[in-house]
Design an enzyme around this catalytic site. Structure first.
Site, PDB file in Angstrom:
ATOM      1  N   GLU A 150       0.837  -1.033   0.088  1.00  0.00           N
ATOM      2  CA  GLU A 150       0.071   0.000   0.129  1.00  0.00           C
ATOM      3  C   GLU A 150       0.765   1.250  -0.309  1.00  0.00           C
ATOM      4  O   GLU A 150       0.832   2.094   0.839  1.00  0.00           O
ATOM      5  CB  GLU A 150      -0.908  -0.115   1.061  1.00  0.00           C
ATOM      6  CG  GLU A 150      -2.097  -1.180   1.214  1.00  0.00           C
ATOM      7  CD  GLU A 150      -2.983  -0.846   2.207  1.00  0.00           C
ATOM      8  OE1 GLU A 150      -2.696  -0.301   3.131  1.00  0.00           O
ATOM      9  OE2 GLU A 150      -4.127  -1.421   2.113  1.00  0.00           O
ATOM     10  N   GLU A 309      -6.181  -7.983  -0.587  1.00  0.00           N
ATOM     11  CA  GLU A 309      -6.483  -7.963   0.768  1.00  0.00           C
ATOM     12  C   GLU A 309      -8.216  -7.666   0.606  1.00  0.00           C
ATOM     13  O   GLU A 309      -8.785  -6.533   0.420  1.00  0.00           O
ATOM     14  CB  GLU A 309      -5.999  -7.082   1.726  1.00  0.00           C
ATOM     15  CG  GLU A 309      -4.648  -7.187   1.692  1.00  0.00           C
ATOM     16  CD  GLU A 309      -3.838  -6.059   2.771  1.00  0.00           C
ATOM     17  OE1 GLU A 309      -4.460  -5.420   3.628  1.00  0.00           O
ATOM     18  OE2 GLU A 309      -2.515  -5.933   2.725  1.00  0.00           O
TER      19      GLU A 309
END
Ligand code: GLA
Ligand code: ZN
Length: 667
Positions: A150, A309
């Site tokens: 991320e 995710e």
């Protein structure tokens, strides 16, 4: 790169073997197998475990995990650990820790505690990734790589250190060539900000007053480029050893890095989808916002993506979100698939017993004993896996494109005009209206081809270049329909106000057939417009339009500009250009889209308009797969369309709460 060997990878989990005793791994693998797992992502935060001392690499634990997992036929995604530099590195080079907007250092103890331009950090990453890629590149059980994690997360106001400042100066020199050019493009004549040399320019830390919007725009563009460069630094090392796919986990509408740019360095895009976040009430989550994030992810590379995710339990760090209702975890995973995921990896396998994320729940609870989440996802995965194989690579064929631009986002973040004016929210609001009408949408960058779309919606095109202006004109001229909205054409690419005529300036005036001589920032006022003889709410902004060649479609119903046009349409070449000079309520927007839909095909089907039910499709050459997702707590029934055949045998035209029906249609 040969992906065909891995065609059957559709579900996975994020696993942290270092967190658990080795004796447990086998049990985990067995449970994963029963769950229907194909792929496991590991290692993305474990630098100190695998290089416990400078230069002492020991990947044997990963080797062991991979070996065990391969007995169960699981493939592995390996993450590079640069999001969590180890304490020994920080002690040796404290300058790796980033400097915030106020000039204060952020310290070790969480994650992302690093400056991405820092040379020491880059050197150590270089060494680690070389070793890592070399060690695992030939391992046939490794499917691919994830770089960092991320990127941009937690770096909202980082980093302003000397190294970043130096890089910023280089970046500016490369962009402008000479300091005089920069002075002109930044308008530094204002408040005595002229520079004699690039070395006088600082990373724009906290100031006494407001700052130069042109400078801050460049800073944001630089920060985005720095992240792309940070990623490329690692991807280029890995590519020296391996031709396996490289991915990165994006975060939907997060804006620190331009995802269209980052996607270019990836074989496929991944995304992290957490519908629950820390919301205390799921009613506050708009389904359309979840859908929009997924569609943006598909748009960044114009191909199916992975979810790296996917929420698999209650979310939470210090505070927590609500418990997902029975069926909701599968519904959200199904939504990810419906919008374009070819693989869904659930975060995380099991609740962690230590650290910040003790309450970011996984498929298994702390005890490790399978419960509701596990059982629900097992049923879901087993049901959907054969379908996943069929739809791999399938994309929707959409007729509406919404432009999403990081430059507009940055410029309007710098100067939102009105406290409630957010570019991204505007984009999501337009998306929301199409979503409510079940009109599927693609997100496009400003550089994308528009020609295959019947309608392009480009909210608040605040920064306007000659090139973009020409592109919009050409699109409409060739027969396209375009919606531009409030505050379009106001500034040039450098964030300087345009003066080539009245707003929207330049060729946009001709394209839209209007002039905007006045505007009003609607502070604390709810306004109205009259559209087809009915009043609708508007807020935030009012562009007061005067007609040149355009026709009015709506007028303001309040203030001194009551009766003046607020929404217009102009015929231009073979197409039409609409302008919406305000922020319309959802109700108005829906009416407006329906009006346009009478004219052109937008894929609108009024039989399928049911509150809280999404109909989303993906298609290959011969078949369209239609997902009907019921986000409601109650059963709904609907009239299915012609040619729709049940994909799962037991279905009907009823959908139970939080369930997904799938239909197929031959093309
Ligand atoms: C992000 C990260 C994960 C984890 C989850 C939950 O999406 O990528 O590492 O931190 O959030 O907090
Ligand atoms: Zn820095």
């Amino acid at each position: 790169m040969n992906l065909s060997a891995y065609e059957k990878i559709h579900f996975g989990v994020d696993y942290y073997p270092e967190h658990w005793p080795k004796e447990r791994w086998k049990k985990d693998a067995t449970l994963m197998k029963e769950l229907g797992i194909d792929v496991i992502r590991i290692a993305e935060f474990s630098w100190s475990k695998y290089e416990p001392e400078e230069g002492k690499y020991d990947f044997s634990l990963i080797d062991e995990v991979i070996e065990l997992m391969s007995e169960y036929e699981f493939k592995i995604i390996l993450g590079t650990p640069s999001a969590a530099p180890p304490a020994w590195l920080i002690k040796k080079y404290p300058d790796v820790q980033p400097i915030d907007y106020e000039g204060k250092r952020r310290h070790f103890g969480g994650r992302h505690h690093a400056c991405q331009s820092n040379k020491h950090l880059r050197d150590y990453i270089d060494k680690y990734v070389n070793r890592f890629a070399d060690h695992f590149s030939d391992n046939e059980n490794v499917f691919g790589w994830q770089i960092d994690n991320e990127l941009g997360n937690s770096h909202g106001d980082l980093c302003y250190c000397d190294s970043c400042q130096e890089e910023f100066r280089k970046w500016l020199k490369n962009k402008y060539g000479t300091i005089n050019e920069l002075n002109e493009k930044w308008g530094t004549v204002f408040w005595s900000q002229g520079y004699r040399d690039f070395d006088e320019i600082i990373a724009p830390k906290i100031t006494v007053t407001g700052r130069n919007p042109s400078q801050i725009l460049d800073w944001k563009l630089f920060c985005s480029d720095l992240i792309v460069d940070f990623h490329k630094h690692q991807s280029s090392i890995i590519r020296r050893y391996s031709d396996k796919p490289i991915t990165h986990n994006f975060m939907g509408f997060a804006n620190k890095v331009n995802y269209f740019d980052l996607a270019e360095d990836l074989e496929f895009v991944s995304h992290d989808q957490y519908p629950g976040l820390f919301h205390t009430d799921f009613l506050h989550v708009r389904n359309s916002d979840l859908a929009a994030a997924l569609d943006l992810m598909r748009g960044t590379k114009k191909q199916p993506y992975w979810i790296m995710e996917q929420q698999s339990g209650i979310t939470g760090w210090e505070i927590m979100g609500r418990s997902p209702k029975p069926g909701q975890l599968s519904l959200w995973a199904g939504q990810s698939i419906a919008h374009g995921a070819d693989c869904v990896v659930f975060f995380r396998w099991r609740n962690c017993i230590y650290g910040t994320e003790q309450y970011w729940h996984g498929i298994l609870p702390h005890s490790g004993i399978p419960g509701r989440n596990y059982n629900e996802l097992k049923e879901f995965i087993n049901k959907f896996k054969p379908l996943m194989e069929k739809i791999k690579g399938a994309m929707p064929q959409n007729k509406v494109g919404i432009v999403f631009s990081y430059n507009q986002e940055y410029a309007l973040e710098i100067q939102p005009h009105h406290p409630d004016f957010s570019y991204t929210e505007q984009v999501k609001n337009y998306y929301n209206a199409f979503h409510s009408l079940n009109i599927p949408v693609d997100f496009l960058s400003e550089d994308s081809d528009f020609e295959n779309y019947n309608l392009i919606v480009a909210p608040s095109q605040y920064l306007m270049s000659d090139k973009l202006e020409d592109k919009y004109c050409e699109y409409v001229n060739q027969g396209g329909q375009l919606i531009l909205t409030m505050r379009s054409g106001v500034k040039d690419e450098n964030n300087i106000c345009r003066t080539s005529g009245s707003l929207p300036c330049g060729r946009l005036t001709e394209l839209l057939g209007i002039e905007i001589l006045e505007y009003d920032c609607l502070r604390d006022v709810l306004g109205t417009v009259v559209f087809e003889n009915k009043n609708y709410d508007v807020d935030i902004w009012a562009d007061i339009l005067s007609l040149r060649t355009a026709k009015e479609l709506a007028t303001y119903g309040f203030e001194y500009y009551q009766g003046e046009p607020s929404i217009t349409v102009n015929e231009f070449g073979r197409g039409k250009a609409y302008y919406i000079g305000t922020n319309p309520s959802k109700e108005l927007l829906i009416k407006f889209i329906k009006l346009i839909g009478e004219d052109i095909d937008l894929n609108l089907n009024s039989k399928l308009l049911i509150d809280g039910v999404e109909f989303v499709s993906r298609q290959d050459e011969n078949t369209e797969y239609i997902f009907a997702l019921n986000h409601n707590e109650k059963t709904v029934s609907f009239e299915r369309l012609e040619g729709w055949v049940d994909y799962f045998e037991e279905q009907s035209s009823k959908i139970k709460p939080y369930q997904i029906n799938v239909y197929k249609k031959s093309l």
